[in-house]
Design a protein around this motif. Structure first.
Motif, mmCIF file in Angstrom:
data_model
loop_
_atom_site.group_PDB
_atom_site.id
_atom_site.type_symbol
_atom_site.label_atom_id
_atom_site.label_comp_id
_atom_site.label_asym_id
_atom_site.label_seq_id
_atom_site.Cartn_x
_atom_site.Cartn_y
_atom_site.Cartn_z
ATOM 1 N N THR A 46 1.078 -1.165 -0.645
ATOM 2 C CA THR A 46 0.140 0.144 -0.167
ATOM 3 C C THR A 46 1.313 1.069 -0.113
ATOM 4 N N ASN A 47 1.650 0.957 0.489
ATOM 5 C CA ASN A 47 2.885 2.377 0.987
ATOM 6 C C ASN A 47 3.667 2.764 -0.691
ATOM 7 N N MET A 48 3.531 1.540 -0.995
ATOM 8 C CA MET A 48 4.336 1.443 -2.255
ATOM 9 C C MET A 48 3.440 1.729 -3.465
ATOM 10 N N MET A 49 2.372 1.415 -3.471
ATOM 11 C CA MET A 49 1.076 2.029 -4.458
ATOM 12 C C MET A 49 0.987 3.806 -3.972
ATOM 13 N N LYS A 50 0.688 3.964 -3.109
ATOM 14 C CA LYS A 50 0.823 5.401 -2.856
ATOM 15 C C LYS A 50 1.764 6.499 -3.516
ATOM 16 N N ALA A 51 3.030 5.533 -3.206
ATOM 17 C CA ALA A 51 4.372 7.116 -3.493
ATOM 18 C C ALA A 51 3.520 6.716 -5.364
ATOM 19 N N LYS A 52 3.627 5.207 -5.980
ATOM 20 C CA LYS A 52 4.382 5.456 -7.186
ATOM 21 C C LYS A 52 2.778 5.751 -7.935
ATOM 22 N N LEU A 53 1.827 5.484 -7.525
ATOM 23 C CA LEU A 53 0.818 5.492 -8.339
ATOM 24 C C LEU A 53 0.054 6.759 -7.417
ATOM 25 N N LYS A 54 0.782 7.306 -6.474
ATOM 26 C CA LYS A 54 -0.500 9.365 -7.019
ATOM 27 C C LYS A 54 -1.673 9.072 -5.864
ATOM 28 N N LEU A 55 -2.079 7.804 -4.785
ATOM 29 C CA LEU A 55 -3.386 8.006 -4.623
ATOM 30 C C LEU A 55 -4.026 8.461 -3.969
ATOM 31 N N ASP A 56 -5.464 8.758 -4.337
ATOM 32 C CA ASP A 56 -6.001 9.635 -2.925
ATOM 33 C C ASP A 56 -6.340 9.641 -1.675
ATOM 34 N N SER A 57 -6.947 9.819 -0.782
ATOM 35 C CA SER A 57 -7.545 9.272 0.456
ATOM 36 C C SER A 57 -8.153 8.154 0.300
ATOM 37 N N THR A 58 -9.361 8.102 -0.555
ATOM 38 C CA THR A 58 -10.319 7.719 -0.823
ATOM 39 C C THR A 58 -9.676 6.098 -1.606
ATOM 40 N N GLN A 59 -8.990 6.418 -2.332
ATOM 41 C CA GLN A 59 -7.665 5.388 -3.321
ATOM 42 C C GLN A 59 -7.541 4.444 -2.025
ATOM 43 N N MET A 60 -6.943 5.359 -1.536
ATOM 44 C CA MET A 60 -5.581 4.655 -0.337
ATOM 45 C C MET A 60 -6.509 3.422 0.440
ATOM 46 N N LEU A 61 -7.331 3.629 0.915
ATOM 47 C CA LEU A 61 -8.474 3.222 2.078
ATOM 48 C C LEU A 61 -8.902 1.806 1.330
ATOM 49 N N LYS A 62 -8.867 2.236 -0.338
ATOM 50 C CA LYS A 62 -10.138 0.926 -0.883
ATOM 51 C C LYS A 62 -8.416 0.025 -0.661
ATOM 52 N N VAL A 63 -7.053 0.442 -1.529
ATOM 53 C CA VAL A 63 -5.826 -0.405 -1.895
ATOM 54 C C VAL A 63 -5.886 -1.166 -0.702
ATOM 55 N N GLN A 64 -5.656 -0.238 0.199
ATOM 56 C CA GLN A 64 -4.740 -1.156 1.613
ATOM 57 C C GLN A 64 -5.606 -2.411 2.200
ATOM 58 N N GLY A 65 -7.181 -2.183 1.633
ATOM 59 C CA GLY A 65 -7.701 -3.273 2.145
ATOM 60 C C GLY A 65 -7.863 -4.688 0.929
ATOM 61 N N ILE A 66 -8.188 -4.048 -0.132
ATOM 62 C CA ILE A 66 -7.680 -5.358 -1.440
ATOM 63 C C ILE A 66 -6.640 -5.769 -0.842
#
Length: 132
Positions: A46-66
């Protein structure tokens, strides 16, 4: 002589760490994965995806769950004693399902970048295998 565990570790590193920083070696990634819980692996992804893909807060929560869902699904495969081919098939199937869910969360450009990062990781894995 290559051991089954080292081959599986390299394969697992590909499936889990597609977004790993390019300077990290495949061997370090594989060992790092073995030493982590599913929760820790999911957080790293999740941390890597946030940094590389510039996730917003909503995406971040969904991606973290996935990421957590699929890290938990992969844990028994990683720790299991199944054969290499069997593990590969399981890992590939789980990864395919995960990608479907991520695609629904990412924008088109983010998903394209995600796929490019996967391709780069696949090349690193090939290099690692050929050098070991």
């Amino acid at each position: 002589m290559k051991t089954l565990k080292s081959k599986i570790a390299a394969l697992v590193s590909f499936c889990f760490m597609m977004l790993m920083i390019q300077s990290a070696s495949a061997q370090n990634m594989a060992q790092s994965l073995k030493d982590k819980t599913p929760e820790q692996r999911a957080q790293m992804q999740t941390n890597m995806m946030k940094a590389k893909l510039k996730l917003d807060s909503t995406q971040m929560l969904k991606v973290q769950g996935i990421n957590l869902k699929y890290a938990q699904k992969l844990d028994p495969v990683i720790k299991g004693d199944g054969g290499k081919l069997s593990k590969f098939r399981q890992l590939k199937s789980i990864q395919k399902d995960k990608e479907k869910e991520l695609k629904a969360v990412f924008t088109a450009s983010q998903f394209k970048e995600y796929q490019q990062l996967q391709a780069e990781m696949k090349e690193k894995l090939k290099d690692y295998r050929s050098n070991n």
